[in-house]
Design a protein around this motif. Structure first.
Motif, short mmCIF file in Angstrom:
data_model
loop_
_atom_site.label_atom_id
_atom_site.label_comp_id
_atom_site.label_asym_id
_atom_site.label_seq_id
_atom_site.Cartn_x
_atom_site.Cartn_y
_atom_site.Cartn_z
N CYS B 23 15.05 18.80 55.61
CA CYS B 23 13.74 18.49 55.05
C CYS B 23 13.48 19.43 53.88
CB CYS B 23 12.65 18.63 56.10
SG CYS B 23 10.97 18.44 55.46
N VAL B 24 13.21 18.86 52.73
CA VAL B 24 12.86 19.64 51.55
C VAL B 24 11.48 19.19 51.08
CG1 VAL B 24 13.47 20.12 49.15
CG2 VAL B 24 15.26 19.94 50.87
N TYR B 25 10.66 20.14 50.69
CA TYR B 25 9.28 19.78 50.32
C TYR B 25 8.90 20.35 48.96
CZ TYR B 25 8.32 24.56 51.81
OH TYR B 25 8.33 25.93 51.92
N GLU B 26 7.87 19.77 48.39
CA GLU B 26 7.31 20.26 47.13
C GLU B 26 5.80 20.39 47.28
OE1 GLU B 26 10.33 17.43 44.53
OE2 GLU B 26 8.33 17.88 43.72
N THR B 27 5.28 21.51 46.84
CA THR B 27 3.84 21.71 46.86
C THR B 27 3.47 22.79 45.87
OG1 THR B 27 1.93 22.36 48.21
CG2 THR B 27 4.05 23.34 48.79
N ARG B 28 2.26 22.71 45.35
CA ARG B 28 1.76 23.76 44.46
C ARG B 28 0.78 24.66 45.21
NH1 ARG B 28 0.50 20.49 38.80
NH2 ARG B 28 2.64 19.82 38.41
N SER B 71 12.20 30.10 50.11
CA SER B 71 12.98 30.28 48.88
C SER B 71 13.65 28.98 48.45
CB SER B 71 14.04 31.36 49.09
OG SER B 71 14.92 31.01 50.15
N THR B 72 13.97 28.15 49.41
CA THR B 72 14.61 26.87 49.09
C THR B 72 13.70 25.69 49.42
OG1 THR B 72 15.66 26.87 51.28
CG2 THR B 72 16.95 27.73 49.43
N SER B 73 12.44 25.97 49.78
CA SER B 73 11.47 24.92 50.14
C SER B 73 12.07 23.97 51.18
CB SER B 73 11.04 24.13 48.90
OG SER B 73 10.38 24.97 47.99
N SER B 74 12.63 24.55 52.21
CA SER B 74 13.25 23.70 53.23
C SER B 74 12.73 24.06 54.62
CB SER B 74 14.78 23.85 53.18
OG SER B 74 15.15 25.16 53.54
N PHE B 75 12.73 23.06 55.45
CA PHE B 75 12.27 23.21 56.85
C PHE B 75 13.17 22.32 57.69
CE2 PHE B 75 9.84 24.45 60.24
CZ PHE B 75 9.03 23.48 60.81
N ASN B 76 14.34 22.85 58.02
CA ASN B 76 15.36 22.06 58.71
C ASN B 76 15.24 22.16 60.22
OD1 ASN B 76 16.34 21.40 56.18
ND2 ASN B 76 17.92 23.00 56.21
N PHE B 77 15.69 21.12 60.87
CA PHE B 77 15.53 20.95 62.31
C PHE B 77 16.91 20.75 62.93
CE2 PHE B 77 14.39 19.75 66.34
CZ PHE B 77 14.10 18.41 66.60
N THR B 78 17.25 21.60 63.90
CA THR B 78 18.55 21.50 64.55
C THR B 78 18.38 21.17 66.03
OG1 THR B 78 19.61 23.03 63.02
CG2 THR B 78 20.68 22.72 65.16
N ILE B 79 19.14 20.19 66.47
CA ILE B 79 19.21 19.87 67.90
C ILE B 79 20.57 20.32 68.40
CG2 ILE B 79 19.12 18.06 69.65
CD1 ILE B 79 17.48 16.38 67.68
N THR B 80 20.57 21.17 69.37
CA THR B 80 21.80 21.70 69.95
C THR B 80 22.17 20.86 71.18
OG1 THR B 80 21.17 23.91 69.23
CG2 THR B 80 22.89 23.76 70.91
N ALA B 81 23.46 20.61 71.31
CA ALA B 81 23.95 19.83 72.47
C ALA B 81 23.14 18.55 72.61
CB ALA B 81 23.89 20.67 73.74
N SER B 82 23.21 17.70 71.61
CA SER B 82 22.40 16.49 71.57
C SER B 82 22.62 15.60 72.79
CB SER B 82 22.71 15.70 70.29
OG SER B 82 24.08 15.35 70.27
#
Lengths: 115, 116
Positions: B23-28, B71-82
């Protein structure tokens, strides 16, 4: 069971019909929302109500008319819709509308088909 | 204007694999909130997590973890052992506190399929 209840779950209506969607929450939330989810499109915000007052109308056509009689109930009145209005209409609520602690609580949605 | 991009339209994994949804986002706005929601086949979106812009601590909840990097405007989501029950559409969302209060913007969603 969800804290936000939407009725009906499914609705088929002709273009000349008038119908209403209902949303109800007893979570003590102060803000309520209507979102539209169409196939292959992101969720689109339609209306925002905060303490029963409409704070946002996201350029929604007048054939969609919201009503919020109190903080627990939200309606979406529909008239003379077009086939492209067919979508999943989602109601959501939140404790407040600015900080969104706890995020949105969504209902299961009304699947609307306009024929 | 606020914007959320989920570049991965569909992801398919085999059960027990780890998977990361981007997930990458943009905001001011300097104050904003990021969310992840899950939409299973039943249709109801379920709130998973909220992060505010001042808190970059990563969060773990069971098999779920979130990596927030301003710093990279990211909010990543990880699922372990899906697991098969993780199959759903996942949405990332952004809400600005000042500029567009009350108007959350959602990404297009990532459809995750976990095969047994």
């Amino acid at each position: 069971e969800t804290g936000v209840t939407q009725t009906p779950r499914h609705l088929v209506m002709g273009m000349t019909n008038k119908k209403s969607l209902k949303c109800e929450q007893h979570l003590g939330h102060n803000a309520m929302y209507w979102y539209k989810q169409s196939a292959k499109k992101p969720l689109e915000l339609m209306f925002v109500y905060n303490f029963k007052e409409q704070t946002e109308n996201n350029s929604v056509p007048s054939r969609f008319s919201p009503e919020c009689p109190n903080s627990s109930h939200l309606f979406l009145h529909l008239h003379t819709l077009q086939p492209e209005d067919s979508a999943l209409y989602l109601c959501a609520s939140s404790q407040d509308h600015s900080r969104l602690l706890g995020g949105y609580t969504f209902g299961s949605g009304t699947r609307l088909t306009v024929v | 204007a606020q914007k959320v991009t989920q570049a991965q339209t569909e992801i398919s994994v085999v059960e027990k694999e780890d998977v990361t949804l981007d997930c990458v986002y943009e905001t001011r706005d300097t104050t904003y909130y990021l969310f992840w929601y899950k939409q299973p086949p039943s249709g109801e979106l379920v709130f998973l997590i909220r992060r505010n812009s001042f808190d970059e601590q990563n969060e773990i909840s069971g098999r779920y973890s979130w990596n927030f990097q301003k710093s990279t405007s990211s909010f990543n989501f990880t699922i372990t052992a899906s697991q098969v029950v993780d199959s759903a559409v996942y949405f990332c969302a952004l809400s600005e506190f000042n500029t567009n209060a009350g108007k959350s913007t959602f990404g297009d969603g990532t459809t995750l399929t976990v095969k047994p």
